[in-house]
Motif scaffolding. Structure first.
Motif, PDB file in Angstrom:
ATOM      1  N   VAL A 106       0.851  -1.187   0.000  1.00  0.00           N
ATOM      2  CA  VAL A 106       0.000   0.000   0.000  1.00  0.00           C
ATOM      3  C   VAL A 106       0.888   1.239   0.000  1.00  0.00           C
ATOM      4  O   VAL A 106       1.906   1.279   0.706  1.00  0.00           O
ATOM      5  CB  VAL A 106      -0.913   0.030   1.249  1.00  0.00           C
ATOM      6  CG1 VAL A 106      -1.620   1.375   1.369  1.00  0.00           C
ATOM      7  CG2 VAL A 106      -1.932  -1.098   1.197  1.00  0.00           C
ATOM      8  N   ALA A 107       0.517   2.248  -0.765  1.00  0.00           N
ATOM      9  CA  ALA A 107       1.228   3.531  -0.723  1.00  0.00           C
ATOM     10  C   ALA A 107       0.231   4.661  -0.897  1.00  0.00           C
ATOM     11  O   ALA A 107      -0.628   4.617  -1.788  1.00  0.00           O
ATOM     12  CB  ALA A 107       2.306   3.596  -1.804  1.00  0.00           C
ATOM     13  N   THR A 108       0.347   5.668  -0.040  1.00  0.00           N
ATOM     14  CA  THR A 108      -0.451   6.891  -0.201  1.00  0.00           C
ATOM     15  C   THR A 108       0.538   8.060  -0.313  1.00  0.00           C
ATOM     16  O   THR A 108       1.476   7.975  -1.097  1.00  0.00           O
ATOM     17  CB  THR A 108      -1.479   7.046   0.936  1.00  0.00           C
ATOM     18  OG1 THR A 108      -0.813   6.937   2.209  1.00  0.00           O
ATOM     19  CG2 THR A 108      -2.548   5.957   0.842  1.00  0.00           C
ATOM     20  N   ASN A 109       0.361   9.139   0.465  1.00  0.00           N
ATOM     21  CA  ASN A 109       1.178  10.334   0.237  1.00  0.00           C
ATOM     22  C   ASN A 109       2.082  10.696   1.399  1.00  0.00           C
ATOM     23  O   ASN A 109       2.198  11.862   1.774  1.00  0.00           O
ATOM     24  CB  ASN A 109       0.277  11.510  -0.142  1.00  0.00           C
ATOM     25  CG  ASN A 109      -0.523  11.222  -1.390  1.00  0.00           C
ATOM     26  OD1 ASN A 109      -1.732  11.291  -1.378  1.00  0.00           O
ATOM     27  ND2 ASN A 109       0.154  10.851  -2.472  1.00  0.00           N
ATOM     28  N   HIS A 110       2.727   9.690   1.966  1.00  0.00           N
ATOM     29  CA  HIS A 110       3.822   9.904   2.901  1.00  0.00           C
ATOM     30  C   HIS A 110       4.743   8.704   2.782  1.00  0.00           C
ATOM     31  O   HIS A 110       4.399   7.708   2.136  1.00  0.00           O
ATOM     32  CB  HIS A 110       3.313  10.074   4.341  1.00  0.00           C
ATOM     33  CG  HIS A 110       2.561   8.894   4.879  1.00  0.00           C
ATOM     34  ND1 HIS A 110       1.249   8.621   4.548  1.00  0.00           N
ATOM     35  CD2 HIS A 110       2.937   7.884   5.711  1.00  0.00           C
ATOM     36  CE1 HIS A 110       0.847   7.515   5.153  1.00  0.00           C
ATOM     37  NE2 HIS A 110       1.866   7.041   5.874  1.00  0.00           N
ATOM     38  N   GLN A 111       5.899   8.819   3.383  1.00  0.00           N
ATOM     39  CA  GLN A 111       6.848   7.719   3.327  1.00  0.00           C
ATOM     40  C   GLN A 111       6.894   7.035   4.688  1.00  0.00           C
ATOM     41  O   GLN A 111       5.850   6.701   5.220  1.00  0.00           O
ATOM     42  CB  GLN A 111       8.188   8.220   2.788  1.00  0.00           C
ATOM     43  CG  GLN A 111       8.023   8.737   1.351  1.00  0.00           C
ATOM     44  CD  GLN A 111       9.291   9.060   0.603  1.00  0.00           C
ATOM     45  OE1 GLN A 111      10.299   9.446   1.160  1.00  0.00           O
ATOM     46  NE2 GLN A 111       9.245   8.905  -0.721  1.00  0.00           N
TER      47      GLN A 111
END
Length: 325
Positions: A223-228
């Motif tokens: 899963v990836a959104t808008n932070h690391q």
């Protein structure tokens, strides 16, 4: 707001691509020059960096520059080296079933988007995906069954490197497996922070957390959104609900046994689906990639557009975006 999408196929760079460049170039030039011509990298520097980091792409780059008219500014723009900064808010995840299925929402300003699906046979490899900058891609898949997608990494830092859509194109033109893609993503510099998720036909996957000021972190995140690893830009994180979207997806993947269709349907409703166009960007589309079948879909509420890499059909769709004025 009504968006007009096109799907265009051209095996080798030619009149179709040249026509697209002529159509889009005035708007792209205005964007590229918004901080001044002198701020952008020179042609010599851009070409030198392409030769250093993506040498396989130079013959294709030269072809495209010629089709674009051979001008200095067009060639510098097409290098994607040190472009103006740009932000987006996206979600992407791998369906936890046996088959490799990559699903993503692309959240951006509809007035600054190509609305174009390109299928190409450049460099002897078939690739299809969602265009950015007319040869870069924000998501896509190749004929080896390798699929890739990006999200903004939620950091303010801008450095020296390439716009990530060209890096995605480079991966799809030169790699056949997730392992090969990870090697490329680890070494090619990016000018901003991005999360890039890759999956191959064998369902081997990774998410690369790229940044201009530190080494790329290769993870096994699905899963990836808008932070690391951590939230660094708090106001952006709150505005885009990046943590909430990540938690929602992880919750769906760990506590539910969603069918493939159910999993995809989650992307077409809150909290993943955004209609915040009055604040700059909302969800422009949902893309689904099925590497083993070499198929993709673009979805909007009430509309599905299936596309096949091997039997690609050109066409167009007119789509009304919910909540967009």
């Amino acid at each position: 707001m009504t968006m007009y999408w096109r799907a265009i196929s051209e095996d080798q760079p030619g009149p179709k691509w040249a026509g697209l460049f002529a159509e889009y170039w005035p708007a792209y030039l205005k964007w590229w020059l918004k901080e001044g011509d002198e701020v952008r990298a020179s042609y010599r520097e851009s070409q030198r960096m392409l030769k250093r980091h993506m040498p396989e792409m130079l013959p294709l780059y030269d072809q495209l520059c010629e089709l674009a008219g051979g001008g200095d500014q067009a060639a510098r723009f097409l290098s994607f080296y040190c472009p103006p900064p740009y932000l987006s808010g996206c979600s992407q995840a791998l369906w936890p079933g046996k088959a490799p299925v990559l699903v993503r929402n692309y959240d951006y300003n509809p007035a600054a988007f190509d609305s174009l699906i390109l299928r190409t046979g450049w460099m002897g490899r078939k690739v299809m995906g969602t265009s950015d900058g007319l040869w870069g891609l924000v998501d896509g898949m190749n004929d080896a069954g390798l699929a890739i997608s990006l999200t903004f990494g939620g950091r303010r830092v801008v450095g020296e490197g390439f716009g990530v859509p060209l890096i995605l194109r480079y991966v799809l033109q030169t790699c056949t497996t997730t392992e090969e893609a990870g090697q490329v993503l680890s070494r090619v510099p990016t000018h901003m922070s991005y999360n890039v998720t890759v999956v191959d036909r064998n369902r081997k996957y990774l998410t690369a957390m790229m940044a201009p000021d530190r080494a790329t972190l290769i993870t096994h995140a699905a899963v990836a959104t808008n932070h690391q690893e951590n939230v660094e830009w708090i106001s952006h994180a709150r505005f885009t609900a990046t943590v909430e979207r990540e938690r929602y997806l992880l919750h769906r993947m760990s506590l539910h046994r969603d069918t493939e269709e159910k999993f995809i349907s989650n992307f077409l409703k809150p909290p993943l689906y955004s209609t915040a166009f009055s604040y700059g960007f909302g969800t422009l589309y949902t893309a689904i990639y099925r590497p083993r079948k070499k198929q993709m879909e673009i979805r909007w509420p009430g509309t599905t557009w299936p596309l096949s890499l091997d039997s690609f059909e050109e066409g167009a769709r007119q789509v009304n975006l919910p909540g967009a004025a």
